[in-house]
Design a protein around this motif. Sequence first.
Motif, short mmCIF file in Angstrom:
data_model
loop_
_atom_site.label_atom_id
_atom_site.label_comp_id
_atom_site.label_asym_id
_atom_site.label_seq_id
_atom_site.Cartn_x
_atom_site.Cartn_y
_atom_site.Cartn_z
N MET A 52 0.65 -4.91 13.93
CA MET A 52 0.88 -5.04 12.30
C MET A 52 1.33 -3.68 11.99
O MET A 52 1.87 -3.46 10.99
N VAL A 53 0.49 -2.47 12.32
CA VAL A 53 0.38 -1.09 12.00
C VAL A 53 1.82 -0.62 12.17
O VAL A 53 2.46 0.24 11.58
N GLN A 54 2.46 -0.94 13.52
CA GLN A 54 3.56 -0.51 13.98
C GLN A 54 4.77 -0.81 13.02
O GLN A 54 5.74 0.18 12.86
N LYS A 55 4.54 -1.77 12.22
CA LYS A 55 5.77 -2.12 11.25
C LYS A 55 5.84 -1.01 10.34
O LYS A 55 6.78 -0.94 9.80
N HIS A 56 4.83 -0.24 10.19
CA HIS A 56 4.83 0.66 8.94
C HIS A 56 4.68 2.16 9.51
O HIS A 56 4.44 3.13 8.61
N LEU A 57 4.94 2.28 10.85
CA LEU A 57 4.96 3.54 11.38
C LEU A 57 6.22 4.46 10.36
O LEU A 57 7.15 3.94 10.75
N ARG A 58 5.69 5.75 10.12
CA ARG A 58 6.44 6.57 9.66
C ARG A 58 7.00 6.20 8.29
O ARG A 58 7.77 7.24 7.59
N SER A 59 6.80 5.25 7.80
CA SER A 59 7.03 4.74 6.35
C SER A 59 6.10 4.93 5.18
O SER A 59 6.40 5.21 4.14
N ALA A 91 0.92 -1.02 0.08
CA ALA A 91 0.02 -0.06 -0.07
C ALA A 91 0.72 1.23 0.01
O ALA A 91 1.85 1.31 0.73
N ASP A 92 0.35 2.25 -0.57
CA ASP A 92 0.76 3.68 -0.51
C ASP A 92 0.44 4.31 0.80
O ASP A 92 0.96 5.16 1.29
N ILE A 93 -0.96 3.99 1.12
CA ILE A 93 -1.58 4.46 2.13
C ILE A 93 -2.20 3.27 3.01
O ILE A 93 -2.79 2.51 2.44
N ILE A 94 -2.05 3.39 4.50
CA ILE A 94 -2.77 2.21 5.24
C ILE A 94 -3.90 3.06 5.91
O ILE A 94 -3.71 3.87 6.79
N LEU A 95 -5.02 2.40 5.79
CA LEU A 95 -6.12 2.95 6.17
C LEU A 95 -6.81 2.16 7.31
O LEU A 95 -6.93 1.02 7.12
N VAL A 96 -6.51 2.38 8.64
CA VAL A 96 -6.83 1.44 9.94
C VAL A 96 -8.24 1.66 10.22
O VAL A 96 -8.47 2.82 10.85
N LEU A 97 -9.09 0.94 10.00
CA LEU A 97 -10.59 1.00 10.41
C LEU A 97 -10.91 0.71 11.97
O LEU A 97 -10.45 -0.65 12.19
N THR A 98 -11.39 1.33 12.72
CA THR A 98 -11.97 0.81 13.83
C THR A 98 -13.35 1.22 14.09
O THR A 98 -13.98 1.87 13.09
N GLU A 99 -14.03 1.09 15.15
CA GLU A 99 -15.50 1.61 15.31
C GLU A 99 -15.54 2.46 16.46
O GLU A 99 -14.78 2.03 17.42
N ILE A 100 -16.43 3.30 16.64
CA ILE A 100 -16.44 4.22 17.73
C ILE A 100 -16.92 3.50 18.96
O ILE A 100 -16.36 3.88 20.07
N ASN A 101 -17.44 2.46 19.00
CA ASN A 101 -17.92 1.88 20.20
C ASN A 101 -16.70 0.91 21.16
O ASN A 101 -16.86 0.37 22.08
N ARG A 102 -15.63 0.88 20.21
CA ARG A 102 -14.34 -0.02 20.73
C ARG A 102 -13.48 1.22 21.22
O ARG A 102 -12.11 0.64 21.68
N GLY A 103 -13.92 2.30 21.59
CA GLY A 103 -12.87 3.39 22.19
C GLY A 103 -11.82 3.71 21.45
O GLY A 103 -11.84 3.86 20.33
N SER A 104 -10.89 4.24 22.23
CA SER A 104 -9.67 4.98 21.72
C SER A 104 -8.30 4.45 21.74
O SER A 104 -7.32 4.87 21.72
N SER A 105 -8.50 3.13 21.69
CA SER A 105 -7.19 2.06 21.61
C SER A 105 -7.62 1.01 20.44
O SER A 105 -8.57 0.54 20.47
N LEU A 106 -6.44 0.45 19.74
CA LEU A 106 -6.60 -0.39 19.04
C LEU A 106 -6.34 -1.91 19.62
O LEU A 106 -5.36 -1.82 20.60
N PRO A 107 -6.81 -2.99 18.99
CA PRO A 107 -6.40 -4.37 19.54
C PRO A 107 -4.72 -4.56 19.29
O PRO A 107 -4.41 -4.04 18.44
N GLY A 108 -4.34 -5.24 20.04
CA GLY A 108 -2.96 -5.75 20.08
C GLY A 108 -2.46 -6.07 18.97
O GLY A 108 -1.22 -5.54 18.47
N LEU A 109 -3.17 -7.17 18.21
CA LEU A 109 -2.59 -7.53 17.02
C LEU A 109 -2.70 -6.60 15.86
O LEU A 109 -1.87 -6.38 14.96
N VAL A 110 -3.76 -5.73 15.87
CA VAL A 110 -3.69 -4.69 14.87
C VAL A 110 -2.81 -3.83 15.05
O VAL A 110 -1.81 -3.26 13.95
N SER A 111 -2.67 -3.17 16.22
CA SER A 111 -1.65 -2.36 16.69
C SER A 111 -0.10 -2.75 16.11
O SER A 111 0.63 -2.05 15.59
#
Length: 304
Positions: free
Chosen positions: A112-119, A90-110
């Motif tokens: 996976m996303v951390q690998k591409h942080l700032r890249s 991807a050129d852009i990563i779109l991380v989808l969550t939903e409002i009822n799950r609050g302001s933190s991401l599940p550990g596995l999603v987080s």
Amino acid sequence: MEPTPKKFKAGYVAIVGEPNVGKSTLLNSLLHQKVSIVTRKPQSTRQRVLGILSTDEAQIILLDTPGVMKPHYLLHEKMIRHAESALEDADIILVLTEINRGSSLPGLVSAMVQKHLRSKPLFLVINKVDTVYKPTLLPVIDSFIKQGIFTEVIPISALKEENLDDLLRTMVSYLPDHEPYYPLDIVSEQPERFFAAEFIREQIFEQFKDEIPYSTAVEILEYKEREKGAAYINADIIVERDSQKAILIGKDGAALKKVGQAARETIEEFIQRKVFLELFVKVREKWREKETVLTRLGYVEDRR
């Protein structure tokens, strides 16, 4: 390929998140066409599904991915790999969550996303905002912004198509200058037989409960044109046990007939022509743990 204007933008956007947050609904809503199956049950997407959105100024190639979860079968491991490879492409990563799950991401999603942080740009898209009192949304948005991880934080309702125009404009602004990767008049590169299998599987998810949908796969054995442009489709529904086969077929074949009728109508709407659909149920014990079967069904990616 059609001529394109100067400063045209094009690129890949991977949609990633845990199961049942609305990834497939978002893809379909952005395209205004159904290309990814949507059911009330989680984990219905097993492979990445490619959708192409073209405008006069840009082409956004959207990659719907399987929900990120702890794998319990080899099939789940392959599903996670589909999601990981989409993020890599991807050129852009779109991380989808939903409002009822609050302001933190599940550990596995987080993770996976951390690998591409700032890249590459990371968008946090908060779905299902139509289900909450609007003032409760602001603290969640503010919390995600303060984490400093995401390039953009955008609230939407994929189902109600709220704020999708803003999401599209923002995605386009981050895409690289590039000629279109695909013709401007198509919405996917995947063949019709892929969608036929998916729409059959969608009806199994809709019409059966418990373990049946998750133990089931669909293999298209034959897909060919017949007289006057009609399509003939012969497919096997694969299950793991004889008891599951009996449930899928039903008394006097009634359950299988219901699946076939609903799937045929969906396929006909998608391909815009008449369909003759034949379904058979086959038992393949522990198919979710067998590399050869998963490869044949398209669940193993060829990254060569």
